[in-house]
Design a protein around this motif. Structure first.
Motif, short mmCIF file in Angstrom:
data_model
loop_
_atom_site.label_atom_id
_atom_site.label_comp_id
_atom_site.label_asym_id
_atom_site.label_seq_id
_atom_site.Cartn_x
_atom_site.Cartn_y
_atom_site.Cartn_z
N GLY A 177 -4.69 4.69 -5.67
CA GLY A 177 -3.30 4.97 -5.99
C GLY A 177 -3.16 5.78 -7.26
O GLY A 177 -2.36 6.72 -7.33
N ALA A 228 -7.92 -0.10 -4.20
CA ALA A 228 -6.59 0.42 -3.89
C ALA A 228 -5.89 0.91 -5.15
O ALA A 228 -5.19 1.93 -5.14
CB ALA A 228 -5.76 -0.64 -3.19
N VAL A 271 -1.74 0.88 -2.44
CA VAL A 271 -1.98 2.29 -2.76
C VAL A 271 -0.65 3.03 -2.95
O VAL A 271 -0.45 3.75 -3.94
CB VAL A 271 -2.82 2.98 -1.67
CG1 VAL A 271 -2.92 4.48 -1.94
CG2 VAL A 271 -4.21 2.37 -1.59
#
Length: 427
Positions: free
Chosen positions: A175, A171, A77
């Motif tokens: 992100g 993730a 992330v």
């Protein structure tokens, strides 16, 4: 008299007890080699006792697995959130996946050449060997379901089950979302950064148990499996190790030369981790230390935190080699002459099946069952090869780790995010 102009040493870097203890300990590679010898001697000298040591090794693996998800999720992330744009994330992913596909395809071709050049499997009397029990192993793969499962139905369930591909998928999206919300993302990034640092510390504590784990793994394998079956299938094991060495010392250096990355220094920097993955037959054991080691070697954290987890799922060089070699071995052993269409079909099947199988139990064996069924090979042959899988799996795992380390350097170099320090860091 003290020098008034002397610069104060940072905490933990002075001559305190912790510093002296670290300096007095031999390197991890030396500890692992000593543990290897002790484990082998113990396995031969006290086989009954060594059989019970499996719980120690299993406990070590569980400690590592306990730490992987809380480390990898925040790392991915944060690495995505710190890239300058969504376009940069896409560029990094495309480069990584393209590299993985090209290299694994070349490895498949090299392996098939080695397999036919050596005539591996011809004259092998597999009927004299008892097949292993494969009742609990999946026999085929459903590709649509495999790729659909990359998208988690429940993020928390994926985190709880340690489904690396599903975690990676979520993730990346999280992100990307953080890159879009600007300053509001800073507290989240700070928290995730802190969690990642804490998990690095947890894994550093666990890694101190490595010599004990290696003793238990080697002693148990030596006592439990013995070497009779290995000797009966010595041709397969020997050719596999020979092909692995060819990839490690010929193909990988050629790739490194093409992309102008320092392959031999990288191998020296991660040698003890390669040895550890080889002996424990677990790439996950070295994932966190490998990220730190490559960071110290000059790879930017945004690349290592993204490329290595992705490579663990899509860049299984050792597993790819094993599948190709095993299929040709079984075809020769059972007198099946592989035609050009069959070879092309097998190549295509292996190119597809060896990608994204990180979450599949006994993945290498499942792929081998599937590939063998495509060209009409008996499942009993695959079951027989399970007898030496513990020996082959060591090289298979070590090659996977070496391949992903090289891939990370290449991708970082292509992004301008590889700057090797003047003094090589190996801690």
């Amino acid at each position: 008299m003290e020098d008034p102009n002397a610069t104060a040493a940072p905490p933990g870097s002075g001559d305190g007890p912790e510093r002296r203890r670290r300096l007095s300990m031999p390197p991890l590679g030396v500890q692992v080699l000593v543990a290897l010898v002790v484990g082998a001697v113990l396995g031969f000298a006290a086989p009954s006792f060594s059989e019970h040591l499996k719980i120690v090794g299993d406990g070590f693996i569980r400690l590592i697995e306990m730490s992987i998800v809380p480390l990898i999720f925040p790392l991915i992330v944060v690495s995505i959130a710190r890239l300058e744009s969504v376009r940069a994330v896409g560029r990094l992913a495309v480069k990584a996946l393209l590299y993985f596909e090209i290299v694994t395809t070349v490895i498949l071709i090299v392996t098939l050449f080695v397999a036919f050049a050596t005539g591996i499997g011809r004259g092998a009397n597999l009927h004299s060997l008892a097949p292993a029990n494969t009742d609990n192993i999946q026999r085929s793969m459903d590709l649509p379901s495999l790729f659909l499962n990359i998208i988690p139905e429940n993020v928390f369930a994926a985190l709880g089950e340690g489904d690396l591909l599903a975690i990676l998928f979520f993730a990346v999206f999280l992100g990307l979302a953080l890159t879009k919300i600007g300053d509001k993302a800073k507290p989240v990034i700070t928290v995730l950064d802190g969690i990642a640092d804490a998990m690095f510390q947890v894994i550093a504590w666990v890694v101190r148990l490595t010599p004990l784990a290696v003793v238990s793994f080697v002693a148990y394998n030596t006592a439990h499996y013995g070497w009779d079956l290995v000797l009966k299938l010595v041709m397969f094991v020997a050719v596999f190790y020979g092909a692995a060495i060819v990839v490690l010392v010929v193909l990988f250096p050629i790739i490194a030369a093409i992309f102008r990355v320092p392959y031999v220094p990288m191998l020296r920097a991660v040698a003890d981790l390669l040895l550890l993955s080889f002996l424990t037959r677990s790439a996950e054991v070295v994932l966190a230390p490998l990220i730190r080691r490559l960071d110290g070697f000059g790879v930017d954290r945004t690349v290592s935190s993204f490329s290595l987890p992705l490579g663990y799922s899509f860049n299984a060089d050792g597993a790819t080699m094993y599948e190709a070699l095993a299929v040709v071995f079984l075809a020769h052993a059972y007198g099946v002459e592989l035609t050009i269409p069959q070879l092309l079909t097998m190549l295509l099947v292996l190119m597809l099946l060896t990608k994204g199988i990180a979450g599949v139990p006994s993945a290498a064996i499942v792929v081998l069952f599937s590939a063998s069924a495509v060209i009409g090979l008996p499942a009993e042959g695959v079951a027989i090869l399970l007898a030496v899988d513990f020996v082959v799996d060591m090289a298979r795992t070590g090659l996977n780790v070496a391949g992903n380390s090289l891939a990370t350097l290449v991708i970082a170099k292509s992004e301008g995010l590889f700057r090797r320090p003047k003094e090589e860091v190996t801690a």
